[in-house]
Design a protein around this motif. Structure first.
Motif, PDB file in Angstrom:
ATOM      1  N   ALA A   1      11.318   2.107   1.519  1.00  0.00           N
ATOM      2  CA  ALA A   1      10.664   3.316   2.042  1.00  0.00           C
ATOM      3  C   ALA A   1      11.653   4.467   2.143  1.00  0.00           C
ATOM      4  O   ALA A   1      11.350   5.606   1.774  1.00  0.00           O
ATOM      5  N   PHE A   2      12.841   4.169   2.632  1.00  0.00           N
ATOM      6  CA  PHE A   2      13.903   5.170   2.747  1.00  0.00           C
ATOM      7  C   PHE A   2      14.180   5.788   1.383  1.00  0.00           C
ATOM      8  O   PHE A   2      14.269   7.013   1.246  1.00  0.00           O
ATOM      9  N   GLU A   3      14.329   4.947   0.368  1.00  0.00           N
ATOM     10  CA  GLU A   3      14.660   5.447  -0.969  1.00  0.00           C
ATOM     11  C   GLU A   3      13.483   6.156  -1.638  1.00  0.00           C
ATOM     12  O   GLU A   3      13.691   6.955  -2.559  1.00  0.00           O
ATOM     13  N   GLU A   4      12.263   5.886  -1.159  1.00  0.00           N
ATOM     14  CA  GLU A   4      11.083   6.581  -1.681  1.00  0.00           C
ATOM     15  C   GLU A   4      10.881   7.937  -1.003  1.00  0.00           C
ATOM     16  O   GLU A   4       9.980   8.689  -1.370  1.00  0.00           O
ATOM     17  N   GLY A   5      11.698   8.249  -0.010  1.00  0.00           N
ATOM     18  CA  GLY A   5      11.605   9.544   0.659  1.00  0.00           C
ATOM     19  C   GLY A   5      10.535   9.626   1.722  1.00  0.00           C
ATOM     20  O   GLY A   5      10.060  10.714   2.051  1.00  0.00           O
ATOM     21  N   VAL A   6      10.133   8.479   2.274  1.00  0.00           N
ATOM     22  CA  VAL A   6       9.095   8.438   3.300  1.00  0.00           C
ATOM     23  C   VAL A   6       9.724   8.079   4.638  1.00  0.00           C
ATOM     24  O   VAL A   6      10.505   7.129   4.732  1.00  0.00           O
ATOM     25  N   GLY A   7       9.401   8.834   5.686  1.00  0.00           N
ATOM     26  CA  GLY A   7       9.812   8.466   7.030  1.00  0.00           C
ATOM     27  C   GLY A   7       8.959   7.306   7.499  1.00  0.00           C
ATOM     28  O   GLY A   7       7.766   7.257   7.209  1.00  0.00           O
TER      29      GLY A   7
ATOM     30  N   TRP B   1       0.878  -1.185   0.000  1.00  0.00           N
ATOM     31  CA  TRP B   1       0.000   0.000   0.000  1.00  0.00           C
ATOM     32  C   TRP B   1       0.903   1.219   0.000  1.00  0.00           C
ATOM     33  O   TRP B   1       1.222   1.804   1.025  1.00  0.00           O
ATOM     34  N   ASN B   2       1.322   1.615  -1.221  1.00  0.00           N
ATOM     35  CA  ASN B   2       2.399   2.596  -1.340  1.00  0.00           C
ATOM     36  C   ASN B   2       1.940   4.051  -1.395  1.00  0.00           C
ATOM     37  O   ASN B   2       2.762   4.952  -1.532  1.00  0.00           O
ATOM     38  N   GLN B   3       0.627   4.289  -1.305  1.00  0.00           N
ATOM     39  CA  GLN B   3       0.101   5.644  -1.152  1.00  0.00           C
ATOM     40  C   GLN B   3       0.619   6.614  -2.218  1.00  0.00           C
ATOM     41  O   GLN B   3       0.904   7.785  -1.936  1.00  0.00           O
ATOM     42  N   LYS B   4       0.716   6.156  -3.457  1.00  0.00           N
ATOM     43  CA  LYS B   4       1.336   6.982  -4.501  1.00  0.00           C
ATOM     44  C   LYS B   4       0.642   8.333  -4.661  1.00  0.00           C
ATOM     45  O   LYS B   4       1.301   9.380  -4.684  1.00  0.00           O
ATOM     46  N   LYS B   5      -0.685   8.329  -4.756  1.00  0.00           N
ATOM     47  CA  LYS B   5      -1.420   9.586  -4.940  1.00  0.00           C
ATOM     48  C   LYS B   5      -1.211  10.512  -3.755  1.00  0.00           C
ATOM     49  O   LYS B   5      -0.942  11.711  -3.923  1.00  0.00           O
ATOM     50  N   LEU B   6      -1.331   9.979  -2.549  1.00  0.00           N
ATOM     51  CA  LEU B   6      -1.184  10.798  -1.353  1.00  0.00           C
ATOM     52  C   LEU B   6       0.250  11.301  -1.202  1.00  0.00           C
ATOM     53  O   LEU B   6       0.481  12.439  -0.791  1.00  0.00           O
ATOM     54  N   ARG B   7       1.229  10.470  -1.529  1.00  0.00           N
ATOM     55  CA  ARG B   7       2.622  10.903  -1.469  1.00  0.00           C
ATOM     56  C   ARG B   7       2.857  12.112  -2.360  1.00  0.00           C
ATOM     57  O   ARG B   7       3.502  13.096  -1.968  1.00  0.00           O
ATOM     58  N   GLU B   8       2.344  12.038  -3.576  1.00  0.00           N
ATOM     59  CA  GLU B   8       2.519  13.139  -4.521  1.00  0.00           C
ATOM     60  C   GLU B   8       1.846  14.407  -4.016  1.00  0.00           C
ATOM     61  O   GLU B   8       2.395  15.514  -4.136  1.00  0.00           O
ATOM     62  N   TYR B   9       0.652  14.251  -3.444  1.00  0.00           N
ATOM     63  CA  TYR B   9      -0.079  15.421  -2.944  1.00  0.00           C
ATOM     64  C   TYR B   9       0.662  16.045  -1.765  1.00  0.00           C
ATOM     65  O   TYR B   9       0.796  17.273  -1.681  1.00  0.00           O
ATOM     66  N   CYS B  10       1.122  15.199  -0.845  1.00  0.00           N
ATOM     67  CA  CYS B  10       1.853  15.714   0.311  1.00  0.00           C
ATOM     68  C   CYS B  10       3.121  16.433  -0.122  1.00  0.00           C
ATOM     69  O   CYS B  10       3.435  17.526   0.379  1.00  0.00           O
ATOM     70  N   LYS B  11       3.858  15.830  -1.035  1.00  0.00           N
ATOM     71  CA  LYS B  11       5.098  16.442  -1.505  1.00  0.00           C
ATOM     72  C   LYS B  11       4.829  17.800  -2.139  1.00  0.00           C
ATOM     73  O   LYS B  11       5.572  18.769  -1.901  1.00  0.00           O
ATOM     74  N   ALA B  12       3.769  17.887  -2.940  1.00  0.00           N
ATOM     75  CA  ALA B  12       3.443  19.136  -3.616  1.00  0.00           C
ATOM     76  C   ALA B  12       3.021  20.234  -2.647  1.00  0.00           C
ATOM     77  O   ALA B  12       3.122  21.424  -2.962  1.00  0.00           O
ATOM     78  N   ASN B  13       2.568  19.835  -1.448  1.00  0.00           N
ATOM     79  CA  ASN B  13       2.064  20.813  -0.488  1.00  0.00           C
ATOM     80  C   ASN B  13       2.935  20.939   0.764  1.00  0.00           C
ATOM     81  O   ASN B  13       2.516  21.536   1.758  1.00  0.00           O
ATOM     82  N   GLY B  14       4.148  20.390   0.700  1.00  0.00           N
ATOM     83  CA  GLY B  14       5.086  20.578   1.791  1.00  0.00           C
ATOM     84  C   GLY B  14       4.736  19.840   3.065  1.00  0.00           C
ATOM     85  O   GLY B  14       5.124  20.271   4.159  1.00  0.00           O
ATOM     86  N   VAL B  15       3.999  18.740   2.939  1.00  0.00           N
ATOM     87  CA  VAL B  15       3.626  17.928   4.098  1.00  0.00           C
ATOM     88  C   VAL B  15       4.450  16.641   4.060  1.00  0.00           C
ATOM     89  O   VAL B  15       4.470  15.944   3.040  1.00  0.00           O
ATOM     90  N   LEU B  16       5.127  16.325   5.157  1.00  0.00           N
ATOM     91  CA  LEU B  16       5.943  15.127   5.200  1.00  0.00           C
ATOM     92  C   LEU B  16       5.071  13.907   5.446  1.00  0.00           C
ATOM     93  O   LEU B  16       4.287  13.876   6.395  1.00  0.00           O
ATOM     94  N   LEU B  17       5.183  12.900   4.599  1.00  0.00           N
ATOM     95  CA  LEU B  17       4.461  11.650   4.791  1.00  0.00           C
ATOM     96  C   LEU B  17       5.281  10.734   5.696  1.00  0.00           C
ATOM     97  O   LEU B  17       6.444  10.455   5.426  1.00  0.00           O
ATOM     98  N   ILE B  18       4.650  10.283   6.775  1.00  0.00           N
ATOM     99  CA  ILE B  18       5.265   9.328   7.692  1.00  0.00           C
ATOM    100  C   ILE B  18       4.438   8.048   7.646  1.00  0.00           C
ATOM    101  O   ILE B  18       3.208   8.094   7.775  1.00  0.00           O
TER     102      ILE B  18
END
Length: 290
Positions: A222-228, A163-180
Motif C-alpha cells: 500500500a505504501f509503495e502504491e501511494g495510498v495512506g 480489493w485494490n480500487q484501481k479505477k477509484l485510485r486513478e480517479y482520485c489521483k487525477a482530481n487531487g483527492v487523497l485515497l486513504i
C-alpha cells in the motif's frame, strides 16, 4: 496541492506511530461521530503529534444537522477542532437513529448539495482543518466535485491487495483527492471482514521469501502504491512489526504478483441494499464498481 502533500506525508509517516500509541481508540470512539470521546481524551493529553478524524453519521446527513453534529463531537472530545471531518456513507437515514445494522426502510438518497455546503461551512468556521468523504464511488465523488467550492481532501475506502480500487485510485489521483484505505489487512473479526487477505497463498509466499509477515507485505505494498492506510492493533508485537516497513522494498515481480490477484470487495454495502429501497442492488450502490 500543498495540503495533499502534507496530509500524504502525515499518513505515510505518522499513522503507524499514532495507532501504536492509541491502539484502535480512534476507530472505536472518534470515527463514529455520534458520541463518546472521553476515553480518547483520557488517553491523550498532548494532541501535537496526533491527527484526529471524525465522521458524519448517516442519520445526521442533512444540511441542517451537519454543523450541530460536529459541535457535539468536539464537545465530547474536549477539542476546538479536528483535523479531518468525513461523510461516512453516501446516504441518509432517519434523523436521531444511531444504530447498526441500519433499518433499510429508513434509507434515503443524500442531498449532496446541502450536506456538502454544510461541510464546507464547518471548515470555514475553523471546526475542522479539512473535509472529505468515505465509501464514495467515482460517480458519487464526481457529483461532489461538480458542486464543491472546497473539494474533498480525502476519500476513505476499503483497500487491500484483494480489493485494490484501481479505477477509484486513478480517479482520485487525477482530481487531487487523497485515497486513504481502511481494512488493509482484510478486517478479520469485523462484521464485514475476513481472514482472506492474511490467508492468501501468494501473499504468504512473498512474505516467507522476504522474511516478513503477511501484514507487513500488505502495508508495504500500500505504501509503495501511494495510498495512506489505517491500521490498528491491540497487540504490542504487531504494532512494532507495523512500524518495520520503511527500510526494505518489494521487487517489481512481487508487486506484479500482488497486482494480479483476483479482486472482490470485502465490505459489500449489503446493509444498505434492499429490493424496494433506495439502492436495489450492490452494483447500484457502488455505481458498478464491484
Amino acid at each position: 496541492m500543498a495540503f495533499i502533500a502534507n496530509i500524504t506525508c502525515l499518513f505515510f509517516s505518522f499513522w503507524l506511530l499514532f495507532f501504536a500509541c492509541f491502539a484502535g481508540v480512534l476507530m472505536g470512539v472518534v470515527s463514529g461521530g455520534c458520541g463518546g470521546g472521553r476515553e480518547l481524551v483520557a488517553v491523550a493529553e498532548d494532541w501535537a503529534c496526533t491527527f484526529i478524524t471524525t465522521k458524519l453519521w448517516c442519520s445526521n446527513a442533512y444540511g441542517e444537522l451537519v454543523l450541530p453534529q460536529l459541535r457535539r463531537s468536539l464537545q465530547n472530545l474536549k477539542m476546538e477542532y479536528v483535523d479531518l471531518f468525513l461523510i461516512h456513507w453516501p446516504l441518509s437515514l432517519k434523523p436521531g437513529r444511531y444504530e447498526f445494522p441500519v433499518r433499510k426502510v429508513e434509507i434515503s438518497p443524500m442531498d449532496f448539495g446541502s450536506v456538502w455546503a454544510a461541510m464546507e461551512d464547518c471548515q470555514r468556521l475553523g471546526l475542522t482543518k479539512s473535509i472529505g468523504v468515505s465509501n464514495f464511488s467515482c460517480k458519487k465523488l464526481a457529483d461532489i466535485l461538480a458542486l464543491a467550492k472546497i473539494p474533498p481532501a480525502v476519500n476513505q475506502v476499503e483497500f487491500n491487495p484483494l480489493w485494490n480500487q484501481k479505477k477509484l485510485r486513478e480517479y482520485c489521483k487525477a482530481n487531487g483527492v487523497l485515497l486513504i484505505g481502511y481494512s488493509p489487512l482484510g478486517a478479520s473479526g469485523t462484521l464485514w471482514g475476513s481472514s482472506r487477505v492474511l490467508e492468501n497463498e501468494v501473499l504468504k509466499e512473498i512474505a516467507k521469501a522476504k522474511g516478513k509477515t503477511v501484514a507487513q507485505i500488505c502495508l508495504k505494498w500500500a505504501f509503495e502504491e501511494g495510498v495512506g492506510v489505517i491500521v490498528k492493533s491491540f497487540n504490542v508485537e504487531r504494532m512494532k512489526q507495523n512500524l518495520e516497513i520503511l527500510d526494505w522494498s518489494l521487487s517489481e515481480e512481487e508487486r506484479k504478483r500482488i497486482g494480479d490477484l483476483p479482486q472482490s470487495r470485502g465490505c459489500t454495502g449489503e446493509s444498505f441494499v434492499s429490493e424496494n429501497g433506495t439502492f436495489k442492488t450492490i452494483e447500484e450502490f457502488w455505481d458498478g464498481e464491484v
